[in-house]
Design an enzyme around this catalytic site. Structure first.
Site, PDB file in Angstrom:
ATOM      1  NE  ARG A  25      47.096  43.028  51.616  1.00 20.90           N
ATOM      2  CZ  ARG A  25      47.486  41.905  51.007  1.00 20.90           C
ATOM      3  NH1 ARG A  25      48.752  41.705  50.731  1.00 20.90           N
ATOM      4  NH2 ARG A  25      46.631  40.999  50.654  1.00 20.90           N
ATOM      5  NE  ARG A  29      41.849  37.693  52.671  1.00 17.66           N
ATOM      6  CZ  ARG A  29      42.766  36.872  52.207  1.00 17.66           C
ATOM      7  NH1 ARG A  29      42.402  35.724  51.682  1.00 17.66           N
ATOM      8  NH2 ARG A  29      44.047  37.166  52.261  1.00 17.66           N
ATOM      9  NE  ARG A  38      37.349  39.245  47.963  1.00 21.70           N
ATOM     10  CZ  ARG A  38      36.990  38.258  47.142  1.00 21.70           C
ATOM     11  NH1 ARG A  38      35.804  38.247  46.628  1.00 21.70           N
ATOM     12  NH2 ARG A  38      37.842  37.286  46.864  1.00 21.70           N
ATOM     13  CG  ASP A  75      46.753  43.136  44.474  1.00 21.89           C
ATOM     14  OD1 ASP A  75      46.583  42.856  45.673  1.00 21.89           O
ATOM     15  OD2 ASP A  75      47.615  42.594  43.760  1.00 21.89           O
ATOM     16  CE1 TYR A 151      52.620  37.128  43.879  1.00 23.96           C
ATOM     17  CE2 TYR A 151      53.999  39.092  43.983  1.00 23.96           C
ATOM     18  CZ  TYR A 151      53.290  38.089  44.619  1.00 23.96           C
ATOM     19  OH  TYR A 151      53.244  38.047  45.985  1.00 23.96           O
TER      20      TYR A 151
HETATM   21  O1  CP3 Z   1      44.834  48.056  53.005  1.00 17.29           O
HETATM   22  C1  CP3 Z   1      45.466  47.692  52.012  1.00 17.29           C
HETATM   23  O2  CP3 Z   1      46.686  47.649  52.015  1.00 17.29           O
HETATM   24  C2  CP3 Z   1      44.659  47.327  50.797  1.00 17.29           C
HETATM   25  C3  CP3 Z   1      45.302  47.469  49.465  1.00 17.29           C
HETATM   26  C4  CP3 Z   1      46.278  46.368  49.107  1.00 17.29           C
HETATM   27  C5  CP3 Z   1      45.942  45.034  48.725  1.00 17.29           C
HETATM   28  N1  CP3 Z   1      47.086  44.402  48.307  1.00 17.29           N
HETATM   29  C6  CP3 Z   1      44.583  44.448  48.723  1.00 17.29           C
HETATM   30  C7  CP3 Z   1      44.420  42.978  48.669  1.00 17.29           C
HETATM   31  C8  CP3 Z   1      47.666  46.483  49.002  1.00 17.29           C
HETATM   32  C9  CP3 Z   1      48.547  47.673  49.372  1.00 17.29           C
HETATM   33  C10 CP3 Z   1      48.154  45.244  48.482  1.00 17.29           C
HETATM   34  C11 CP3 Z   1      49.567  45.014  48.166  1.00 17.29           C
HETATM   35  C12 CP3 Z   1      50.007  43.711  47.678  1.00 17.29           C
HETATM   36  N2  CP3 Z   1      49.333  42.815  46.899  1.00 17.29           N
HETATM   37  C13 CP3 Z   1      51.320  43.202  47.875  1.00 17.29           C
HETATM   38  C14 CP3 Z   1      52.447  43.916  48.606  1.00 17.29           C
HETATM   39  C15 CP3 Z   1      52.305  43.837  50.072  1.00 17.29           C
HETATM   40  C16 CP3 Z   1      52.597  42.475  50.641  1.00 17.29           C
HETATM   41  O3  CP3 Z   1      51.670  41.911  51.238  1.00 17.29           O
HETATM   42  O4  CP3 Z   1      53.726  41.998  50.481  1.00 17.29           O
HETATM   43  C17 CP3 Z   1      51.376  41.952  47.240  1.00 17.29           C
HETATM   44  C18 CP3 Z   1      52.574  41.021  47.208  1.00 17.29           C
HETATM   45  C19 CP3 Z   1      50.121  41.723  46.617  1.00 17.29           C
HETATM   46  C20 CP3 Z   1      49.713  40.572  45.770  1.00 17.29           C
HETATM   47  C21 CP3 Z   1      48.556  39.859  46.347  1.00 17.29           C
HETATM   48  N3  CP3 Z   1      47.266  40.345  46.372  1.00 17.29           N
HETATM   49  C22 CP3 Z   1      48.546  38.575  46.953  1.00 17.29           C
HETATM   50  C23 CP3 Z   1      49.775  37.715  47.134  1.00 17.29           C
HETATM   51  C24 CP3 Z   1      47.235  38.308  47.319  1.00 17.29           C
HETATM   52  C25 CP3 Z   1      46.697  37.015  47.844  1.00 17.29           C
HETATM   53  C26 CP3 Z   1      47.062  36.810  49.264  1.00 17.29           C
HETATM   54  C27 CP3 Z   1      46.034  37.426  50.148  1.00 17.29           C
HETATM   55  O5  CP3 Z   1      46.394  38.173  51.051  1.00 17.29           O
HETATM   56  O6  CP3 Z   1      44.862  37.090  49.912  1.00 17.29           O
HETATM   57  C28 CP3 Z   1      46.448  39.456  47.006  1.00 17.29           C
HETATM   58  C29 CP3 Z   1      45.003  39.622  47.256  1.00 17.29           C
HETATM   59  C30 CP3 Z   1      44.576  40.838  48.021  1.00 17.29           C
HETATM   60  N4  CP3 Z   1      45.053  42.095  47.829  1.00 17.29           N
HETATM   61  C31 CP3 Z   1      43.559  40.871  49.013  1.00 17.29           C
HETATM   62  C32 CP3 Z   1      43.455  42.208  49.426  1.00 17.29           C
HETATM   63  C33 CP3 Z   1      42.503  42.770  50.435  1.00 17.29           C
HETATM   64  C34 CP3 Z   1      42.692  39.686  49.472  1.00 17.29           C
HETATM   65  C35 CP3 Z   1      41.745  39.366  48.384  1.00 17.29           C
HETATM   66  C36 CP3 Z   1      40.382  38.927  48.868  1.00 17.29           C
HETATM   67  O7  CP3 Z   1      39.633  39.757  49.422  1.00 17.29           O
HETATM   68  O8  CP3 Z   1      40.065  37.765  48.631  1.00 17.29           O
END
Ligand code: CP3
Length: 348
Positions: A25, A29, A38, A75, A151
């Site tokens: 990640r 944000r 974003r 994602d 999910y």
């Molecule tokens: O640098 C990176 O890793 C970016 C790429 C990336 C994202 N999600 C972008 C994202 C990766 C590799 C993920 C993986 C991901 N997504 C996982 C596995 C890793 C982990 O954290 O366990 C999971 C479970 C998800 C599902 C997911 N996506 C959730 C639960 C959420 C909401 C929670 C949160 O952090 O906001 C997301 C949204 C998400 N995915 C964001 C980003 C940058 C935030 C969205 C936003 O900008 O509003």
């Protein structure tokens, strides 16, 4: 083509004096430049499906911290989205998938082509690879079938493991069918990312923790084995990293799988145990508690030093035990990178 990359050499089994560094990640944000793009993009999905913006976001942490690897901005929930469950993100509520999956959906979903609707993601990979310096690696990724299935079944994040286990016992055939479908689609998706230019791929099994062994074996270990072996067969040059979060000593099961080139360890795992039980089988990645990066300072450095010392003579990739969180000060990430690149405490 083999890239002259510290990250890829480590995945090929070479120990380095100073380990390669990237962060789960790392785009997101906590970075002001991410928040700016974003807000321009509108929704998170608009950002994921716009190759120019997604590629820019992928590169932001590399520009700021000079990391050894970029991870594709996408994602794990894009697969359910293109299969037909509308993905949205509610403020402070996490992801929502609508409608929740039902047993009859699996056959219908199997017929769906996911590669065509995911073409913008592959274009992001192509653009990013073209812009990255040759010594920087590009990591593609997907969610592990079990984590994605949770999910799909819950219609979003489900924090209660008991409910997850109930699904397994109530309708095992449906769950295994869904996991089988996701395994198949994930192989296609990752191979397409590799063909677009991803140098390595990682599978995130964020919800693997807390499952009884026979269930973990069926829903997580075996599907990840199938994916890793399929990639090894189809694209033998491309390393595969598995991140089974929360599995404790069962991490050895993943480390020993054919086709697995590295195992990511989470923050709850004792690194001394990981060094003794995993390093003989595969490269190890990560471990440091992301909350220590929120804290920063000497505590963060002392904890990072433990990983540097323990893994100095085996293939090790510096990373965290889960993703960076939005409350992480970017300066702490920069300080951590400087600390690792400076060789840790011995030069302080
Ligand atoms: O640098 C990176 O890793 C970016 C790429 C990336 C994202 N999600 C972008 C994202 C990766 C590799 C993920 C993986 C991901 N997504 C996982 C596995 C890793 C982990 O954290 O366990 C999971 C479970 C998800 C599902 C997911 N996506 C959730 C639960 C959420 C909401 C929670 C949160 O952090 O906001 C997301 C949204 C998400 N995915 C964001 C980003 C940058 C935030 C969205 C936003 O900008 O509003």
């Amino acid at each position: 083509m083999t890239r002259d990359s510290l990250f890829l050499k480590t995945l090929a089994g070479k120990a380095a004096a100073i380990p390669p560094i990237w962060f789960m990640r790392q785009a997101g944000r906590y970075l002001p430049e991410y928040r700016e793009l974003r807000s321009k993009a509108g929704s998170f999905l608009d950002l994921c499906f716009d190759p120019a913006l997604a590629s820019e976001v992928t590169l932001q942490p590399i520009r700021r911290f000079d990391l050894d690897a970029a991870i594709l901005f996408a994602d794990i929930l894009l697969i359910p989205h293109v299969l037909g469950q509308q993905l949205s993100f509610q403020e402070n509520e996490g992801p929502k998938l609508d409608p929740v999956i039902r047993p009859g959906d699996v056959d219908r979903f199997r017929q769906r082509d996911i590669l065509e609707p995911l073409e913008p993601v592959f274009e992001t990979v192509r653009r990013t690879r073209a812009e990255l310096a040759p010594e920087k690696a590009l990591i593609g990724f997907a969610g592990a079938p079990w984590t994605v299935a949770t999910y799909m079944l819950a219609g979003g994040s489900l924090r209660d493991m008991a409910v997850l286990r109930q699904w397994h016992y109530r309708d095992e055939a449906f769950l295994l069918e869904l996991i089988d479908l996701l395994t198949e689609k994930t192989v296609d998706y990752l191979i397409a990312q590799i063909d677009a230019g991803a140098d390595a791929v990682q599978l995130f099994d964020s919800w693997a923790g807390g499952l009884p062994w026979p269930v973990l074996d069926k829903v997580s270990v075996r599907p990840l084995e199938r994916i890793a072996m399929a990639i090894e067969k189809a694209r033998p040059e491309t390393p595969v990293i598995l991140f089974p979060k929360g599995v404790g000593e069962k991490a050895t099961e993943y480390a020993c799988l054919g086709g697995c080139d590295a195992v990511g360890i989470d923050y709850a795992m004792d690194p001394t145990w990981a060094r003794a039980h995993l390093s003989g089988h595969t490269a190890v990645q990560g471990g440091l508690d992301p909350m220590l990066v929120v804290a920063g300072g000497e505590r963060m450095e002392k904890a990072a030093e433990i990983y540097l010392k323990l893994f100095h003579d085996v293939p090790y990739i510096f990373n965290l035990g889960h993703g960076l969180t939005p409350d992480t000060p970017p300066e702490h990430v920069g300080a951590l990178v400087d600390f690792i690149r400076g060789g840790g405490l011995k030069t302080k």
